[in-house]
Design an enzyme around this catalytic site. Structure first.
Site, PDB file in Angstrom:
ATOM      1  CB  CYS A 106      13.293   8.686   8.207  1.00 51.43           C
ATOM      2  SG  CYS A 106      14.319   7.608   7.097  1.00 51.43           S
ATOM      3  CD  GLU A 145      10.132  12.533  11.434  1.00 53.16           C
ATOM      4  OE1 GLU A 145       8.971  12.218  11.806  1.00 53.16           O
ATOM      5  OE2 GLU A 145      11.209  12.051  10.943  1.00 53.16           O
ATOM      6  CE  LYS A 149      -1.642   2.810   2.863  1.00 54.48           C
ATOM      7  NZ  LYS A 149      -1.680   4.252   1.819  1.00 54.48           N
ATOM      8  CD  GLU A 168      13.337   0.573   8.777  1.00 52.73           C
ATOM      9  OE1 GLU A 168      13.910   1.413   9.743  1.00 52.73           O
ATOM     10  OE2 GLU A 168      13.769  -0.517   8.411  1.00 52.73           O
TER      11      GLU A 168
END
Ligand code: NAD
Ligand code: MN
Length: 496
Positions: free
Chosen positions: A301, A400, A190, A266
């Site tokens: 990331c 973040e 997906k 992750e």
């Protein structure tokens, strides 16, 4: 005809491009009942209508994936045969390099040059390295007594669903589907609703390569619908994910509410990049600090979003960093000279801009960029930003952002630097710059992160594992360690 490296070439090529927006289920294209608009962040144009797969679509896909697995059309092939087909898949991707690169650039806004230099080669490398590995792995015989044979074997888990993000759509998918398929599993991918087009394109190439019907399926759709249905499904054995920490936690809940499927994530990061006064090359460190936050519009990331600089060199070093960051300028993503493309969509751009506002409100000093940019009208662009006079409690230093916003803190000694570096809920990556061998090793050991770089930022390859400590996730992509996620270990005891 314009040469293949000109802005004109890519603009002309983009005009002739059409996109497949259907799902790919059980070896066939499938138009779902509902669709969503795929919008290019470059100029706001709707470039495709994409199928939005619902619960019933997920259901028929899982049934097909399970049936293919049980039938053994892929799972029971010799690893060397699966390898050959995966290598053909990689060759077909390579043959479609320009189309895939262009599609990625238009769909998620990254510079065409980056798609060609990074996204495509890393995708190919993931597929080829993993395919080449799979017929070279042996199982184990346990060191038992003479009257028994203890075999330790790896078996495919069955149906694997991969839910991936939009920042490196093809690479994130390849890191998961390559080992999943190589091990013999059936896979349901997906893609992110923000970048579905290259994943859909990969489905057609997989079919052409000879991956049997039901073994590789692509279901575009939203997270809270398509993704949730996959995560709650009672017959999905393993869920592998790259994305935010918040959603990673949600997936673990869904697994607990359903069949306890294995969940490997992750997730986010807020990686520290620590520069000591004895760094071997301050110019290189400054260039690297800039690239570490500007590359891919900061939508990485492992972005080096927290820069820690030793006080004694901070004035000199920050002058170099400001100069280096100012060279990263938003431009048209199809211009090969562009190094900063568009932010993936308006929501994400607003998120980045609101963090810049929060930095200003909390008293940090904006020393480079930080303004909305408009190299293309209707596009989502921002100038890479540097904040100084940051304190570790500020939101821009803790949370973040997933955009090109660098927060800089000064430190006075090694112990303080390590404390600040590790004072985060994340643990994806970290870097340290020093010429002192003992300090390099000591500091690398002290860092609580899955990847540590010394005198460089963002090194990596298929040969080493990648993943996070703490709330940056669990399990590892890349290297032979990646196979752990896609296999169960069986102990078989035979009485002799
Ligand atoms: P996201 O978590 O919002 O979405 C990731 C994927 O999860 C998408 O496909 C989305 O549709 C799906 N999803 C969302 N809600 C869901 C739900 N309730 N159930 C099932 N699926 C759901 O993340 P994003 O915005 O696409 O990507 C940015 C994030 O990804 C950042 O936090 C970044 O750090 C992280 N990231 C991590 C890595 C890594 O390797 N650690 C790599 C790239 C990105
Ligand atoms: Mn898009």
């Amino acid at each position: 005809m314009a040469d293949s490296h000109s802005f004109q070439y890519w603009q002309d090529k983009a005009k002739g491009l059409t996109f497949e927006g259907r799902a790919f289920i059980n070896g066939q294209w499938y138009r779902a009942a509902e669709h969503f608009d795929c919008v290019s962040p470059i100029d706001g144009a709707v470039i495709a209508q994409v199928s939005h797969c619902n619960d019933a679509d997920v259901e028929q896909t899982v049934i097909a994936a399970r049936a293919a697995f049980e039938a053994g059309v892929w799972s029971q092939l010799a690893p060397a045969k699966r390898k050959a087909i995966l290598l053909k898949f990689a060759d077909l991707i390579e043959a479609h390099t320009e189309e895939l690169a262009l599609t990625e650039s238009l769909d998620m806004g990254k510079p065409i040059g980056d798609c060609l230099a990074v996204d495509i080669p890393a995708t190919l490398r993931a597929l080829r390295w993993t395919a080449e590995a799979v017929d070279k792995i042996y199982d184990e015989i346990a060191p038992t007594g003479p009257n028994e044979l203890g075999m330790v074997t790896r078996e495919a888990v069955g149906v694997v669903s991969a839910i991936v993000p939009w920042n490196f759509p093809m690479i994130m998918a390849a890191w998961k589907i390559a080992p999943a398929l190589a091990m013999g599993n059936s896979v349901i991918l997906k893609p992110s609703e923000k970048s579905p087009l290259t994943a859909i394109k990969l489905a057609g190439l997989a079919l052409e390569a000879g991956i049997p019907a039901g073994v590789f399926n692509v279901l575009p759709g939203f997270g809270h619908t398509t993704g949730k249905a996959l995560a709650l499904h009672m017959d999905v054995d393993t869920l592998v994910f790259t994305g935010s920490t918040a959603i990673a936690k949600q997936l673990m809940i869904y697994a607990g509410q359903s069949n306890m499927k294995r969940v490997w994530t992750e997730a986010g990061g807020k990686s520290p990049n620590v520069v000591f006064a004895d760094a071997p090359d301050l110019d290189a460190a400054a260039q690297s600090a800039a690239e570490g936050i500007c590359y891919n519009q900061g939508e990485v990331c492992t972005a080096g979003s927290r820069l820690l600089v030793e006080e004694s060199i901070a004035d000199e070093f920050m002058a170099k960093v400001r100069e280096a960051v100012a060279k990263w300028r938003p431009g048209h993503p199809l211009d090969p000279a562009t190094n900063v493309g568009a932010i993936v969509d308006e929501t994400q751009l607003n998120r980045v801009l609101s963090y810049i506002d929060s930095g200003l409100e909390q008293g940090a000093k904006l020393t480079v960029g930080g303004k909305k940019a408009e190299p293309v009208s209707g596009g989502q662009f921002v100038e890479p930003a540097v904040f100084e006079q940051v304190t570790p409690d500020m939101r821009i230093f803790k949370e973040e952002i997933f955009g090109p916003v660098l927060s800089v803190v000064r430190f006075s000694d090694e112990a303080e630097a390590l404390k600040i570096a590790n004072d985060t809920e994340y643990g994806l990556a970290a870097a340290v710059w020093t010429s002192n061998l003992s300090r390099a090793h000591r500091f690398a050991r002290g860092l609580r992160a899955g990847s540590v770089w010394v005198n460089q930022y963002d090194g990596g390859d298929m040969t080493a594992p990648f993943g996070g400590y703490k709330q940056s996730g669990n399990g590892r992509d890349k290297s032979l360690h990646a196979f752990d996620k896609y296999s169960e270990i069986k102990a078989t005891w035979i009485k002799l």
